[in-house]
Write an enzyme that holds these catalytic residues in place. Structure first.
Site, PDB file in Angstrom:
ATOM      1  N   ALA A  46     -61.340   7.462  18.245  1.00  0.00           N
ATOM      2  CA  ALA A  46     -60.996   7.727  19.647  1.00  0.00           C
ATOM      3  C   ALA A  46     -60.060   8.932  19.752  1.00  0.00           C
ATOM      4  CB  ALA A  46     -60.354   6.488  20.269  1.00  0.00           C
ATOM      5  N   TYR A  47     -59.149   9.063  18.803  1.00  0.00           N
ATOM      6  CA  TYR A  47     -58.236  10.207  18.807  1.00  0.00           C
ATOM      7  C   TYR A  47     -59.019  11.517  18.646  1.00  0.00           C
ATOM      8  CZ  TYR A  47     -54.635  13.490  17.261  1.00  0.00           C
ATOM      9  OH  TYR A  47     -53.828  14.591  17.130  1.00  0.00           O
ATOM     10  N   SER A  90     -52.752  22.682   8.557  1.00  0.00           N
ATOM     11  CA  SER A  90     -53.852  21.787   8.861  1.00  0.00           C
ATOM     12  C   SER A  90     -55.151  22.504   8.556  1.00  0.00           C
ATOM     13  CB  SER A  90     -53.803  21.389  10.329  1.00  0.00           C
ATOM     14  OG  SER A  90     -54.842  20.496  10.643  1.00  0.00           O
ATOM     15  N   LEU A  91     -56.231  21.741   8.387  1.00  0.00           N
ATOM     16  CA  LEU A  91     -57.529  22.337   8.080  1.00  0.00           C
ATOM     17  C   LEU A  91     -58.457  22.247   9.284  1.00  0.00           C
ATOM     18  CD1 LEU A  91     -58.252  20.903   4.501  1.00  0.00           C
ATOM     19  CD2 LEU A  91     -57.287  23.126   5.100  1.00  0.00           C
ATOM     20  N   LYS A 118     -60.964  13.840   0.683  1.00  0.00           N
ATOM     21  CA  LYS A 118     -59.830  13.978   1.596  1.00  0.00           C
ATOM     22  C   LYS A 118     -59.176  12.601   1.733  1.00  0.00           C
ATOM     23  CE  LYS A 118     -58.643  15.408   6.320  1.00  0.00           C
ATOM     24  NZ  LYS A 118     -58.096  14.092   6.744  1.00  0.00           N
ATOM     25  N   GLU A 181     -51.073  14.084  -1.287  1.00  0.00           N
ATOM     26  CA  GLU A 181     -51.179  12.988  -0.330  1.00  0.00           C
ATOM     27  C   GLU A 181     -50.612  11.716  -0.950  1.00  0.00           C
ATOM     28  OE1 GLU A 181     -52.961  12.486   3.681  1.00  0.00           O
ATOM     29  OE2 GLU A 181     -52.595  14.208   2.373  1.00  0.00           O
ATOM     30  N   LYS A 331     -65.211  15.642   8.071  1.00  0.00           N
ATOM     31  CA  LYS A 331     -64.758  14.307   8.459  1.00  0.00           C
ATOM     32  C   LYS A 331     -65.933  13.330   8.465  1.00  0.00           C
ATOM     33  CE  LYS A 331     -61.416  13.113  10.776  1.00  0.00           C
ATOM     34  NZ  LYS A 331     -60.270  12.198  10.554  1.00  0.00           N
ATOM     35  N   CYS A 425     -68.825 -31.533  14.551  1.00  0.00           N
ATOM     36  CA  CYS A 425     -69.066 -32.966  14.718  1.00  0.00           C
ATOM     37  C   CYS A 425     -67.830 -33.730  15.168  1.00  0.00           C
ATOM     38  CB  CYS A 425     -69.597 -33.564  13.413  1.00  0.00           C
ATOM     39  SG  CYS A 425     -68.371 -33.621  12.079  1.00  0.00           S
TER      40      CYS A 425
END
Length: 682
Positions: A46-47, A90-91, A118, A181, A331, A425
């Protein structure tokens, strides 16, 4: 803003200024949460969709872009007070093969690109300083912040695989920085959340939140409410001293890091892989994507970066200096999405009495499939997660197949309560001794057990459905498996909706199952811990029903451990299950039900004998169970997962499934299902 903040649709964002302003505020809040370790108002998919719509609105309408959202590394975050020697950029992103083609054509790498996974974690810079003996010690770990500056992490020793001392890289004379990372594997994330739940704290929604909290917390705090294991994967290094040598190529730097004992984004999978054209690059991107279900940590894409330093210098950065042009991040589709639990119910009771809660959720698309029902696996798992009707959850399709709840967002709703009686039951006879609860009332699971017994995977009584079984039970005609063989056409024809012809067809279908293979007969008995695969193994080992019954009547559970895949615990369950059905088996045999013995029909030169074969997808003219029976009747072993011990994977040519990709990675031969069907028919 809260985790339930609504965001306008992409169309509204582009066409309506008020919607654009709302979306911009939500997106900035989400960016801050993403990098700051808080609960985001948007999931990743959503982002991405919201930011894409905002960018389109800015370009189309000339509306002012939200501060930093479209071009900064960590929009909305506080920078911190430690300036990075080099910006942590950022890429640019790609989501299709066409976008990779365009990137390649625009920049034309002369020596190809290196493709690496990634990692889905938190970017950081580890600074090392020389100590004078050819080594360097870890001085600090700094967050990425806004790319210009970050904050020093107080607890970088939580990163268990980051060396405290490393050899100096060749050509480096002074302090140097390793960028990479920080991430968590699934076991570490679960352990951290279990510790928080034990102390009455809300669990983290995703590993990124947990990582930020662990690295920032003050160790002097009296309440240390969670522990975990953080892991580091480097993707580059550079020297801080002017004139220091960064190596001949990006490939060389990754290799140098590995020789220094520093794990890299390449070594977490198969090592750095060179692609010489965009087609090769996409093939590697797809291969890495195929590993997602086999890894115990999260990756959300693959990075293509030019191999040559000269290429990187020539291509450079974007005109504003905020995004490098010499690399691009592909992505993958989001595996986890956010939705709301609307109700929690049960899909009946399993054939062995298993009680499985199911969450009915607001429909959401996950990995290309619309999901509205999500398994909670078992009662204990639902309680552990802290689910509640109306709460927000993140769901994922495990193995790209079964949707499950992976995390629950913090809420103050009344938690879901475990049942005190069987939801089917009403009996209080629930076995809670194991993780998966079971109703022990034998009448409760009869419908599910008989429906499974006549299904295609067991006795294969054509046309005898669960609806038929339910009607027969309601009329008092059937109470166990043997009763099916006592039925007459008149018994069925007397029921509402069925006439004489239907009665004759149903009885004929049941009669046709009297001499099914032994493995199918055993499957139909519904003994706990004996699914289709285990029943084939038992049948192949003992050969005949009499040989198996001799062990059950005169032996002990230990005798069953000679069967492949049967340990002590499973042996006890299987032994007790068959022994409790001895009267039923005798009754069935008195009614003319006599399974045929299991025999291996293979000759020494049979292409299947001795092979471990994995079948992915459909083989023409056969059910999956029939295919596995054929494989094992000819001396092979049917397996469901690809490993180094696999001999052959049956999969369509050109398939991009995870099994096909793993077979390619391991160098295992593959065969088209139609060709395999031809072999089985000979």
């Amino acid at each position: 803003m809260t985790a339930t903040t609504a965001v306008p649709s992409p169309t509204e964002i582009v066409t309506d200024r008020a919607a654009f302003d709302i979306a911009s505020a939500v997106a900035l809040d989400a960016a801050d949460a993403y990098y700051g370790g808080n609960v985001s108002p948007l999931d990743d998919a959503a982002y991405d969709a919201t930011v894409e719509a905002i960018a389109k609105a800015v370009q189309t309408n000339g509306w002012p872009a939200p501060p930093g959202l479209l071009d900064e590394v960590a929009a909305g975050t506080n920078a911190g007070d430690i300036v990075h020697p080099r910006r942590m950029l950022s890429l640019a992103k790609a989501t299709t093969a066409e976008e990779i083609d365009k990137w390649w054509d625009r920049h034309r790498p002369t020596e190809g690109v290196i493709v690496t996974p990634k990692m889905d974690g938190s970017s950081a810079r580890a600074r090392f300083v020389p100590v004078g003996d050819g080594t360097a010690r870890l001085d600090a770990v700094v967050s990425r912040g806004n790319g210009e500056a970050g904050e020093a992490y107080a607890n970088h020793d939580e990163i268990t695989n980051l060396p405290q001392t490393v050899p100096m890289p060749p050509g480096i004379t002074g302090p140097f920085d390793i960028v990479g990372e920080v991430y968590m594997d699934a076991a570490a994330f679960d352990a951290a959340n279990d510790a928080r739940r034990t102390k009455g704290k809300a669990p983290f929604v995703n590993p990124r939140n947990c990582i930020a909290g662990m690295l920032r917390r003050d160790k002097s705090e009296a309440e240390h409410d969670y522990d975990g294991r953080l892991t580091f994967a480097a993707y580059d290094y550079y020297g801080e001293t002017p004139g220091d040598d960064d190596g001949d190529s990006y490939h060389d730097r990754l290799t140098t890091l590995a020789t220094m004992g520093v794990p890299t984004v390449a070594t977490v999978t198969d090592g750095p892989v060179l692609a010489n054209d965009p087609t090769d690059a996409m093939a590697l991107i797809d291969r890495i994507g195929g590993l997602r279900d086999t890894l115990d940590f999260e990756i959300d894409g693959a990075v293509c970066r030019v191999r040559s330093n000269d290429d990187a210098t020539r291509i450079g950065d974007r005109s504003d200096g905020k995004v490098p042009n010499y690399a691009v991040a592909f992505k993958y589709p989001a595996q986890a999405r956010r939705t709301t639990i609307m109700d929690i119910s049960y899909d009946g009771i399993g054939r062995t009495g298993l009680i499985t809660p199911v969450a009915r959720v607001a429909p959401v698309e996950v990995s290309g499939v619309t999901v509205s029902n999500v398994t909670l696996h078992n009662v204990n798992e639902a309680v552990r997660l802290g689910v509640a009707i109306g709460c927000e959850v993140e769901i994922a399709r495990m193995g790209d197949v079964i949707p499950k709840v992976v995390s629950v967002l913090p809420h103050d709703l009344p938690p879901w309560q475990a049942p005190t009686a069987c939801p089917n039951c009403g009996s209080d006879d629930i076995d809670k001794s194991e993780l998966r609860w079971r109703c022990t009332n034998p009448d409760c699971s009869t419908l599910a057990a008989l429906t499974y017994a006549v299904s295609r995977d067991a006795l294969d009584a054509d046309g005898v459905s669960g609806k038929v079984i339910e009607a027969l039970m309601a009329a008092g005609k059937v109470s166990d498996l043997a009763d099916l063989y006592r039925l007459t056409a008149a018994d069925v024809a007397g029921l509402d909706g069925w006439g004489t012809t239907s009665g004759e067809q149903i009885v004929a279908a049941i009669d046709a199952t009297r001499n099914r293979p032994l493995n199918r007969f055993l499957t139909a008995l519904g003994v706990r811990m004996t699914g289709r695969t285990m029943c084939r193994r038992i049948a192949n080992h003992y050969g005949t029903l009499d040989a198996l019954l001799d062990v059950i009547t005169n032996g002990s559970p230990a005798d069953l451990t000679v069967v492949d895949g049967v340990g002590d615990t499973k042996a006890q369950h299987i032994f007790d299950g068959f022994r409790s059905r001895l009267d039923l088996i005798a009754d069935l045999r008195s009614l003319g039900v006599e399974p045929t013995g299991a025999t291996v029909q293979a000759s020494a030169d049979d292409p299947i004998v001795g092979k471990t074969i994995v079948v992915s997808g459909a083989v023409p003219g056969m059910s999956r169970t029939e295919v596995k029976e054929m494989i094992e009747s000819r001396g092979g072993k049917a397996s469901s997962s690809v490993s180094k011990n696999t001999s052959l994977v049956v999969v369509e040519h050109g398939s991009t499934s995870s099994k096909a990709k793993k077979a390619a990675d391991l160098g295992i031969p593959t065969m088209d299902p139609a060709d395999f069907a031809a072999i089985l028919s000979t």
